[in-house]
Design an enzyme around this catalytic site. Structure first.
Site, mmCIF file in Angstrom:
data_model
loop_
_atom_site.group_PDB
_atom_site.id
_atom_site.type_symbol
_atom_site.label_atom_id
_atom_site.label_comp_id
_atom_site.label_asym_id
_atom_site.label_seq_id
_atom_site.Cartn_x
_atom_site.Cartn_y
_atom_site.Cartn_z
ATOM 1 N N CYS A 172 0.824 -1.222 0.000
ATOM 2 C CA CYS A 172 0.000 0.000 0.000
ATOM 3 C C CYS A 172 0.852 1.265 0.000
ATOM 4 C CB CYS A 172 -0.904 0.046 1.229
ATOM 5 S SG CYS A 172 -1.921 -1.409 1.446
ATOM 6 N N HIS A 216 -5.950 1.462 5.524
ATOM 7 C CA HIS A 216 -6.552 0.659 4.461
ATOM 8 C C HIS A 216 -7.307 -0.488 5.112
ATOM 9 C CE1 HIS A 216 -7.224 -1.597 0.895
ATOM 10 N NE2 HIS A 216 -6.251 -2.466 1.071
ATOM 11 N N GLU A 239 -26.967 11.168 10.908
ATOM 12 C CA GLU A 239 -26.260 12.004 11.902
ATOM 13 C C GLU A 239 -24.733 11.828 11.850
ATOM 14 O OE1 GLU A 239 -27.239 14.385 13.729
ATOM 15 O OE2 GLU A 239 -25.751 14.577 15.318
ATOM 16 N N HIS A 288 -12.920 -4.788 -3.002
ATOM 17 C CA HIS A 288 -11.633 -4.894 -2.304
ATOM 18 C C HIS A 288 -11.701 -4.252 -0.913
ATOM 19 C CE1 HIS A 288 -6.966 -4.112 -2.611
ATOM 20 N NE2 HIS A 288 -7.362 -4.215 -1.365
HETATM 21 C C1 LIG Z 1 -5.331 -10.762 1.917
HETATM 22 S S1 LIG Z 1 -3.892 -10.140 1.198
HETATM 23 C C2 LIG Z 1 -4.347 -8.575 0.571
HETATM 24 C C3 LIG Z 1 -3.191 -7.765 0.042
HETATM 25 O O1 LIG Z 1 -2.781 -8.271 -1.185
HETATM 26 C C4 LIG Z 1 -3.527 -6.308 -0.110
HETATM 27 O O2 LIG Z 1 -4.841 -6.125 -0.624
HETATM 28 C C5 LIG Z 1 -3.404 -5.579 1.189
HETATM 29 O O3 LIG Z 1 -4.249 -4.810 1.541
HETATM 30 C C6 LIG Z 1 -2.251 -5.780 2.113
HETATM 31 O O4 LIG Z 1 -1.132 -5.169 1.744
HETATM 32 P P1 LIG Z 1 0.197 -5.336 2.620
HETATM 33 O O5 LIG Z 1 1.294 -5.357 1.599
HETATM 34 O O6 LIG Z 1 0.111 -6.605 3.419
HETATM 35 O O7 LIG Z 1 0.240 -4.130 3.528
HETATM 36 ZN ZN LIG Z 2 -5.911 -4.363 0.210
#
Ligand SMILES: CSC[C@@H](O)[C@@H](O)C(=O)COP(=O)(O)O
Ligand SMILES: [Zn+2]
Length: 232
Positions: free
Chosen positions: A101, A119, A143, A193
């Site tokens: 990320c 995230h 609200e 996602h």
């Molecule tokens: C269930 S694994 C999901 C990952 O590939 C990805 O979507 C995620 O959010 C995690 O990223 P990360 O690299 O572990 O921080």
């Molecule tokens: Zn993810």
């Protein structure tokens, strides 16, 4: 100024203060987020930017089981200044790599001056992208909308939805486009996602995260009950 040193005496999220070391804040929030189903199965994460440094959890590990010493530290240009895999320790050190990320967190710092970005893979974030098949999630007259900076009860809260791709880092261009096109949003949903949510510091990011999750959940339930969340 040097980056924060983790303080191991923080053992619970209720002990966190605004100025707690970022490594401890990340570790404790991830435990909390795991319980909420936001970062299960190693997915999801959080990053903090403070005093010229960026802190990020490692990739592909159980996010609720991270040690403060396993948090990466980067400078504002994205250069790693502390790599947990290379630390000196009497205990065995597991190899860890930087979160996938990272480019997504970084663009929120760059374009929105965020102080923290999280995230989440919570089920409500995925379902929220299915009940809105177009490019925007919308909800009004609830609200809790007041909990998002710049919004009130009568506001229509809009969250852009971008399409998912095979690799997290390849979301960068479409997420950047959405962040620039929606200056009033503090979240971007990723279809099928999850979501990225940010705030001016980790406390506001925490507030926004709780409020957005509540609103995604509310919208899904409203839809099931036959209400349109985007109208009043
Ligand atoms: C269930 S694994 C999901 C990952 O590939 C990805 O979507 C995620 O959010 C995690 O990223 P990360 O690299 O572990 O921080
Ligand atoms: Zn993810």
């Amino acid at each position: 100024m040097s980056h924060d040193l983790p303080v191991s005496t923080i053992t619970d999220h209720t002990q966190l203060k605004q100025e707690s070391p970022s490594q401890n804040v990340i570790v404790q929030l991830l435990k909390l987020y795991y319980k909420d189903g936001w970062v299960s199965g190693t997915g999801g994460g959080i990053s903090i930017r403070k005093n010229g440094f960026v802190y990020m959890a490692p990739s592909g590990v159980h996010k609720e089981c991270i040690d403060p010493e396993e948090i990466f530290v980067l400078d504002e240009e994205g250069k790693i200044v502390y790599d947990p895999s290379k630390r000196e320790s009497k205990l065995p050190v597991r190899p860890v790599k930087l979160s996938a990320c990272s480019p997504l967190f970084t663009l929120c710092y760059k374009h929105r001056n965020a102080g923290a970005v999280m995230h989440s893979h919570h089920m409500s974030t995925l379902l929220a992208t299915l009940i809105f098949p177009e490019k925007e999630f919308k909800i009004t007259h609830v609200e809790m909308i007041k909990g998002i900076r710049g919004h009130g009860y009568h506001s229509t809260l809009v969250v852009p939805i971008i399409d998912n791709v095979a690799e997290e880092c390849d979301l960068k261009d479409s997420m950047e486009e959405a962040v620039l096109a929606y200056p009033n949003t503090y979240a971007v949903l990723v279809r099928r996602h999850g979501v990225y949510i940010w705030g001016k510091d980790w406390l506001e990011c925490k507030t926004h995260s709780e409020v957005y999750h509540y609103l995604f959940d509310a919208a899904v339930k409203m839809k099931q009950l036959g209400f349109d969340p985007s109208t009043y």
